[in-house]
Design a protein around this motif. Structure first.
Motif, mmCIF file in Angstrom:
data_model
loop_
_atom_site.group_PDB
_atom_site.id
_atom_site.type_symbol
_atom_site.label_atom_id
_atom_site.label_comp_id
_atom_site.label_asym_id
_atom_site.label_seq_id
_atom_site.Cartn_x
_atom_site.Cartn_y
_atom_site.Cartn_z
ATOM 1 N N ALA A 1 -63.833 77.903 -8.193
ATOM 2 C CA ALA A 1 -63.079 78.783 -7.434
ATOM 3 C C ALA A 1 -63.493 80.182 -7.309
ATOM 4 O O ALA A 1 -64.204 80.884 -8.300
ATOM 5 C CB ALA A 1 -61.642 78.889 -7.874
ATOM 6 N N LEU A 2 -63.746 80.403 -6.036
ATOM 7 C CA LEU A 2 -64.464 81.944 -5.705
ATOM 8 C C LEU A 2 -63.182 82.716 -5.302
ATOM 9 O O LEU A 2 -62.437 82.356 -4.232
ATOM 10 C CB LEU A 2 -65.343 81.948 -4.382
ATOM 11 N N ARG B 1 -68.609 87.861 -11.553
ATOM 12 C CA ARG B 1 -68.156 87.491 -12.860
ATOM 13 C C ARG B 1 -67.762 86.136 -12.910
ATOM 14 O O ARG B 1 -66.489 85.867 -12.222
ATOM 15 C CB ARG B 1 -67.061 88.418 -13.547
ATOM 16 N N THR B 2 -68.456 85.226 -13.577
ATOM 17 C CA THR B 2 -67.965 83.987 -13.727
ATOM 18 C C THR B 2 -67.768 83.423 -15.178
ATOM 19 O O THR B 2 -68.337 83.765 -16.065
ATOM 20 C CB THR B 2 -69.259 83.164 -13.109
ATOM 21 N N GLU C 1 -58.131 93.551 -16.561
ATOM 22 C CA GLU C 1 -58.974 94.762 -15.747
ATOM 23 C C GLU C 1 -59.942 94.177 -14.846
ATOM 24 O O GLU C 1 -60.068 94.644 -13.665
ATOM 25 C CB GLU C 1 -59.638 95.578 -16.878
ATOM 26 N N LEU C 2 -60.564 92.958 -15.057
ATOM 27 C CA LEU C 2 -61.352 92.420 -14.282
ATOM 28 C C LEU C 2 -60.576 91.832 -12.824
ATOM 29 O O LEU C 2 -61.135 91.938 -11.966
ATOM 30 C CB LEU C 2 -61.907 91.152 -15.079
ATOM 31 N N ALA D 1 -65.268 82.347 -10.331
ATOM 32 C CA ALA D 1 -66.023 83.559 -9.933
ATOM 33 C C ALA D 1 -65.227 84.600 -9.373
ATOM 34 O O ALA D 1 -64.777 84.219 -8.269
ATOM 35 C CB ALA D 1 -67.383 83.017 -9.123
ATOM 36 N N LEU D 2 -65.155 85.603 -10.009
ATOM 37 C CA LEU D 2 -64.380 86.928 -9.542
ATOM 38 C C LEU D 2 -65.458 87.814 -8.679
ATOM 39 O O LEU D 2 -66.337 88.270 -9.440
ATOM 40 C CB LEU D 2 -63.562 87.489 -10.525
ATOM 41 N N LEU D 3 -65.172 88.139 -7.358
ATOM 42 C CA LEU D 3 -66.172 89.045 -6.739
ATOM 43 C C LEU D 3 -65.584 90.397 -6.666
ATOM 44 O O LEU D 3 -64.427 90.672 -6.227
ATOM 45 C CB LEU D 3 -66.530 88.501 -5.495
#
Length: 289
Positions: free
Chosen positions: A37-38, A221-222, A233-234, A213-215
């Motif tokens: 998931a993006l 960040r995956t 925080e992310l 995957a956090l944009l």
């Protein structure tokens, strides 16, 4: 990251004409068999990333590779890429154009120059996978929104890609439509298709994805879905909230109701199941009359 990835961007940078750089020096990979998931706020680069992975955009620097082999952007290279990776955009009306469902689904296989028998087999297979065989002769302009979504996905599935990338596939669907679509995606995954989904729905990502995957403004960040979506925080950097299931699991652990290593509930139904069947209550007795 290793070159063994099914699809990978290496050192990729991209900026739209007269615009700021959207992607800069990105290393990103899609691993076979992992639901990814993006997630990120609007403008975070999800659409750009999906189009880079599917060949709709060419990185200004860096490269795109399929199984370690660099993609070329000539006709042969893009044909090879599109038989491996297919992108389905968010609005099905941007993708559907043929008169009927079957004609639309057949467009990609026909463009590959396949024999008629092979095209028909692929169309039948894709319609069955999306549970829209009964709609084969239906004019596309008479389809409901959910049916148009499924038809657009069927057109991609007919290419038999190894990677299917979906932009907000559940957007605009009612709860029943979402469940039907998620069941379809589970079936595609079981048959060997690797699925990548862009979404704003952190609860859906927690429930459905193996990895996320956090944009964020600084980087992508995956990591594993549950662990990554617990990093508050992310999530804040990505403009996202804590998933409901993560918060419920934290409360259950605090109350001593969930062992430290156990997975928490991902849906309200899973939480209810953890509580066990409801305890019957005696009917109330009225004092009237």
């Amino acid at each position: 990251m290793t070159e063994a990835a099914l699809v990978a961007l290496r050192g990729a940078s991209f900026a739209y004409e007269d615009g700021p750089t959207v992607v800069d020096g990105l290393d990103f990979e899609v691993r076979e068999g992992r639901a990814l998931a993006l997630l990120g706020r609007n403008g975070s680069g999800k659409t750009t990333l999906m189009r880079l992975l599917s060949g709709g955009l060419k990185p200004r620097t860096g490269r795109l590779a399929v199984e370690g082999r660099q993609v070329t952007y000539d006709r042969a290279g893009l044909t090879r890429l599109r038989t491996t990776v297919q992108l389905v955009v968010q609005d099905p009306d941007d993708q559907l154009f043929a008169a009927s469902v079957a004609q639309d689904v057949s467009f990609g296989p026909l463009n590959l120059g396949l024999p008629d028998d092979e095209v028909r087999a692929r169309v039948d297979e894709a319609l069955a996978a999306l549970d829209i065989t009964a709609l084969a002769d239906r004019p596309t302009h008479l389809l409901s929104y959910g049916q148009r979504k499924r038809t657009a996905i069927a057109g991609a599935v007919a290419m038999r890609p190894r990677v299917l990338i979906l932009d907000e596939p559940t957007a605009g669907l009612d709860p029943d439509g979402q469940e039907l679509l998620l069941g379809t995606l589970d079936g595609l995954r079981a048959s060997g298709t690797t699925v990548v989904m862009a979404t704003h729905d952190v609860d859906l990502a927690l429930r459905w994805a193996d990895d996320v995957a956090l944009l964020t403004p600084s980087a992508v960040r995956t990591g594993p879905a549950a662990a990554t979506l617990a990093r508050t925080e992310l999530l804040r950097q990505a403009g996202l909230r804590l998933p409901w299931g993560i918060a419920a699991a934290q409360l259950l652990r605090f109350q001593g109701l969930l062992p430290g290593g156990a997975s928490g509930p991902r849906t309200a139904e899973e939480l209810a199941a953890m509580a066990g069947p409801p305890t019957p209550t005696a009917p109330s007795v009225s004092s009237d009359g």
